[in-house]
Motif scaffolding. Structure first.
Motif, PDB file in Angstrom:
ATOM      1  N   ALA A 179       3.653  22.196   8.229  1.00 17.71           N
ATOM      2  CA  ALA A 179       4.156  20.849   8.086  1.00 17.71           C
ATOM      3  C   ALA A 179       3.129  20.169   7.677  1.00 17.71           C
ATOM      4  O   ALA A 179       2.389  19.251   8.019  1.00 17.71           O
ATOM      5  CB  ALA A 179       4.693  20.326   9.370  1.00 17.71           C
ATOM      6  N   ASN A 180       2.871  19.801   6.100  1.00 13.79           N
ATOM      7  CA  ASN A 180       1.731  19.544   5.644  1.00 13.79           C
ATOM      8  C   ASN A 180       2.306  18.160   4.809  1.00 13.79           C
ATOM      9  O   ASN A 180       1.458  17.256   4.535  1.00 13.79           O
ATOM     10  CB  ASN A 180       1.349  20.348   4.436  1.00 13.79           C
ATOM     11  N   ALA A 181       3.551  17.694   4.524  1.00 18.94           N
ATOM     12  CA  ALA A 181       3.751  16.732   3.632  1.00 18.94           C
ATOM     13  C   ALA A 181       3.354  15.323   4.306  1.00 18.94           C
ATOM     14  O   ALA A 181       3.963  15.135   5.354  1.00 18.94           O
ATOM     15  CB  ALA A 181       5.530  16.552   3.394  1.00 18.94           C
ATOM     16  N   GLY A 182       2.793  14.296   3.692  1.00 20.95           N
ATOM     17  CA  GLY A 182       2.353  13.226   4.203  1.00 20.95           C
ATOM     18  C   GLY A 182       1.646  12.353   3.142  1.00 20.95           C
ATOM     19  O   GLY A 182       1.514  13.023   1.785  1.00 20.95           O
ATOM     20  N   GLY A 183       1.233  11.269   3.337  1.00 19.82           N
ATOM     21  CA  GLY A 183       0.557  10.316   2.633  1.00 19.82           C
ATOM     22  C   GLY A 183       0.361   8.951   3.201  1.00 19.82           C
ATOM     23  O   GLY A 183       1.012   8.508   4.242  1.00 19.82           O
ATOM     24  N   GLY A 184      -0.252   8.171   2.413  1.00 22.82           N
ATOM     25  CA  GLY A 184      -0.386   6.738   2.953  1.00 22.82           C
ATOM     26  C   GLY A 184      -1.132   5.879   2.008  1.00 22.82           C
ATOM     27  O   GLY A 184      -2.058   6.484   0.941  1.00 22.82           O
ATOM     28  N   GLU A 185      -1.281   4.872   2.415  1.00 24.75           N
ATOM     29  CA  GLU A 185      -2.049   3.660   1.461  1.00 24.75           C
ATOM     30  C   GLU A 185      -2.846   2.670   2.381  1.00 24.75           C
ATOM     31  O   GLU A 185      -2.786   2.625   3.364  1.00 24.75           O
ATOM     32  CB  GLU A 185      -0.926   2.709   0.610  1.00 24.75           C
ATOM     33  N   MET A 186      -3.978   2.229   1.636  1.00 24.75           N
ATOM     34  CA  MET A 186      -5.022   1.397   2.293  1.00 24.75           C
ATOM     35  C   MET A 186      -4.441  -0.030   2.330  1.00 24.75           C
ATOM     36  O   MET A 186      -4.212  -0.689   1.332  1.00 24.75           O
ATOM     37  CB  MET A 186      -6.221   1.508   1.746  1.00 24.75           C
ATOM     38  N   VAL A 187      -4.036  -0.438   3.434  1.00 22.55           N
ATOM     39  CA  VAL A 187      -3.699  -1.837   3.842  1.00 22.55           C
ATOM     40  C   VAL A 187      -4.317  -2.545   4.844  1.00 22.55           C
ATOM     41  O   VAL A 187      -4.095  -1.807   6.036  1.00 22.55           O
ATOM     42  CB  VAL A 187      -2.038  -1.868   3.736  1.00 22.55           C
ATOM     43  N   PRO A 188      -4.996  -3.434   4.751  1.00 23.89           N
ATOM     44  CA  PRO A 188      -5.467  -4.169   5.967  1.00 23.89           C
ATOM     45  C   PRO A 188      -4.698  -4.857   7.031  1.00 23.89           C
ATOM     46  O   PRO A 188      -3.920  -5.486   6.418  1.00 23.89           O
ATOM     47  CB  PRO A 188      -6.573  -5.084   5.315  1.00 23.89           C
ATOM     48  N   LEU A 189      -5.171  -4.999   8.076  1.00 19.85           N
ATOM     49  CA  LEU A 189      -4.317  -5.532   9.187  1.00 19.85           C
ATOM     50  C   LEU A 189      -4.333  -7.098   8.618  1.00 19.85           C
ATOM     51  O   LEU A 189      -5.423  -7.757   8.187  1.00 19.85           O
ATOM     52  CB  LEU A 189      -5.203  -5.736  10.379  1.00 19.85           C
ATOM     53  N   GLY A 190      -3.161  -7.768   8.657  1.00 19.53           N
ATOM     54  CA  GLY A 190      -2.973  -9.083   8.094  1.00 19.53           C
ATOM     55  C   GLY A 190      -2.316  -8.787   6.775  1.00 19.53           C
ATOM     56  O   GLY A 190      -1.525  -9.987   6.532  1.00 19.53           O
ATOM     57  N   ALA A 191      -2.066  -7.862   6.374  1.00 25.29           N
ATOM     58  CA  ALA A 191      -1.385  -7.514   4.967  1.00 25.29           C
ATOM     59  C   ALA A 191      -0.233  -6.561   5.284  1.00 25.29           C
ATOM     60  O   ALA A 191       0.400  -6.208   4.230  1.00 25.29           O
ATOM     61  CB  ALA A 191      -2.293  -7.312   4.038  1.00 25.29           C
ATOM     62  N   ILE A 192      -0.111  -5.810   6.290  1.00 20.04           N
ATOM     63  CA  ILE A 192       0.676  -4.952   6.532  1.00 20.04           C
ATOM     64  C   ILE A 192       2.165  -5.452   6.747  1.00 20.04           C
ATOM     65  O   ILE A 192       2.474  -6.116   7.483  1.00 20.04           O
ATOM     66  CB  ILE A 192       0.328  -4.099   8.038  1.00 20.04           C
ATOM     67  N   THR A 193       3.090  -4.540   6.019  1.00 17.95           N
ATOM     68  CA  THR A 193       4.341  -5.183   5.747  1.00 17.95           C
ATOM     69  C   THR A 193       5.269  -4.007   6.696  1.00 17.95           C
ATOM     70  O   THR A 193       4.821  -2.998   6.925  1.00 17.95           O
ATOM     71  CB  THR A 193       4.936  -5.139   4.480  1.00 17.95           C
ATOM     72  N   GLU A 194       6.473  -4.547   6.907  1.00 17.39           N
ATOM     73  CA  GLU A 194       7.320  -3.580   7.585  1.00 17.39           C
ATOM     74  C   GLU A 194       7.525  -2.416   6.700  1.00 17.39           C
ATOM     75  O   GLU A 194       7.811  -1.328   7.081  1.00 17.39           O
ATOM     76  CB  GLU A 194       8.726  -4.170   7.867  1.00 17.39           C
ATOM     77  N   GLU A 195       7.712  -2.544   5.441  1.00 17.30           N
ATOM     78  CA  GLU A 195       8.093  -1.535   4.426  1.00 17.30           C
ATOM     79  C   GLU A 195       6.868  -0.584   4.443  1.00 17.30           C
ATOM     80  O   GLU A 195       7.103   0.792   4.725  1.00 17.30           O
ATOM     81  CB  GLU A 195       8.266  -1.940   3.037  1.00 17.30           C
ATOM     82  N   HIS A 196       5.772  -0.888   4.347  1.00 18.57           N
ATOM     83  CA  HIS A 196       4.544  -0.058   4.499  1.00 18.57           C
ATOM     84  C   HIS A 196       4.537   0.720   5.935  1.00 18.57           C
ATOM     85  O   HIS A 196       4.296   1.958   5.842  1.00 18.57           O
ATOM     86  CB  HIS A 196       3.128  -0.985   4.319  1.00 18.57           C
ATOM     87  N   TYR A 197       4.658  -0.126   6.835  1.00 20.29           N
ATOM     88  CA  TYR A 197       4.524   0.689   8.466  1.00 20.29           C
ATOM     89  C   TYR A 197       5.988   1.774   8.321  1.00 20.29           C
ATOM     90  O   TYR A 197       5.647   2.771   8.707  1.00 20.29           O
ATOM     91  CB  TYR A 197       5.032  -0.320   9.484  1.00 20.29           C
ATOM     92  N   GLN A 198       6.970   1.552   8.013  1.00 21.63           N
ATOM     93  CA  GLN A 198       8.127   2.156   7.919  1.00 21.63           C
ATOM     94  C   GLN A 198       8.048   3.515   7.020  1.00 21.63           C
ATOM     95  O   GLN A 198       8.224   4.921   7.452  1.00 21.63           O
ATOM     96  CB  GLN A 198       9.432   1.517   7.452  1.00 21.63           C
TER      97      GLN A 198
END
Length: 250
Positions: free
Chosen positions: A87-106
């Motif tokens: 189970a390898n599929a995954g990924g992410g982006e760099m977003v600092p605390l204070g700029a995190i959106t609900e979309e990014h989290y979800q």
């Protein structure tokens, strides 16, 4: 060439690039029938050519349960059971605390946590007793990284899936382990660091912080995955194996 996976059926999610592609190729070279997933058909087609052997591609987003169902339907059309799930599929982006959106989290939790959970759960009816599950974690599960808190939290969750699932699956003797790569030379890493000279400069700087003196190659991570999935690791269960040149140990 070893043939540890001759006549075995292996599922690799996120198998079109980087660690997933290298691992799918390694499984195929050792005799496995490999099923890979990816979101883009053109990337899947290219991966199939590169992997060779008995490989099948199923387009899908592992954050979507219907796509996971299609994956296992495709496996079941050819095979009665699965021996290994990576189970390898995954990924992410760099977003600092204070700029995190609900979309990014979800999006990050859906891909890295929900996707892993249901990839494994929906495999269980087909997964052979005594089979092996390997999850892709990250060194970020135990170390802090600026602007990477959401991604890091998902990988800590994945690591804890392994701890808990070995108890849920002990009666079936199914092993669950997590592989946690450090910095690895992939297209995803270059994209994360902004590409081009910027990415090269960042990688060169970070390589100097790693005891091994360099970043890893996808093929090196693949070798560790195959070890955890193989009978050579028959008494290895619930671990987080760091493949990071020593970075997480200092």
């Amino acid at each position: 060439m070893a043939n540890r996976f001759e006549n075995k059926v292996v599922v690799v999610t996120g198998g079109t690039s980087g660690i997933g592609l290298a691992t799918a190729k390694a499984f195929s070279e050792e005799g496995a029938s490999v099923f890979i997933t990816g979101r883009r058909q053109e990337a899947l087609d290219a991966a199939v050519k590169q992997i060779g052997g008995r490989v099948s591609a199923v387009q899908g987003d592992m954050a979507r349960l219907a796509d996971i169902d299609r994956l296992y339907d495709a496996v079941q059309q050819k095979h009665a059971q699965i021996d290994v799930v990576f189970a390898n599929a995954g990924g992410g982006e760099m977003v600092p605390l204070g700029a995190i959106t609900e979309e990014h989290y979800q999006q990050t939790f859906d891909t890295n946590v929900k996707g892993v959970l249901f990839t494994v759960q929906k495999a269980l009816p087909l997964l052979k007793d005594g089979g092996s599950i390997v999850l892709t974690g990250s060194t970020t599960s135990i170390s802090g990284t600026p602007a990477f808190s959401v991604y890091s939290a998902t990988k800590a969750a994945v690591r804890n899936f392994a701890r808990n699932w070995i108890l849920d699956l002990k009666d079936r003797h199914i092993r669950v382990n997590a592989i946690s790569p450090g910095l690895t030379e992939t297209a995803g890493l270059n994209e994360l660091f902004g590409g081009g000279d910027q990415a090269k400069g960042t990688k060169d700087y970070l390589a100097g912080l790693i005891p091994a003196g360099r970043i890893g190659q996808p093929e090196e991570i693949a070798k560790a995955v195959l070890f955890l999935a193989s009978d050579e690791a028959s008494f290895v269960n619930g671990v987080e194996l760091f493949v990071d040149g020593g970075q997480a140990q200092i």
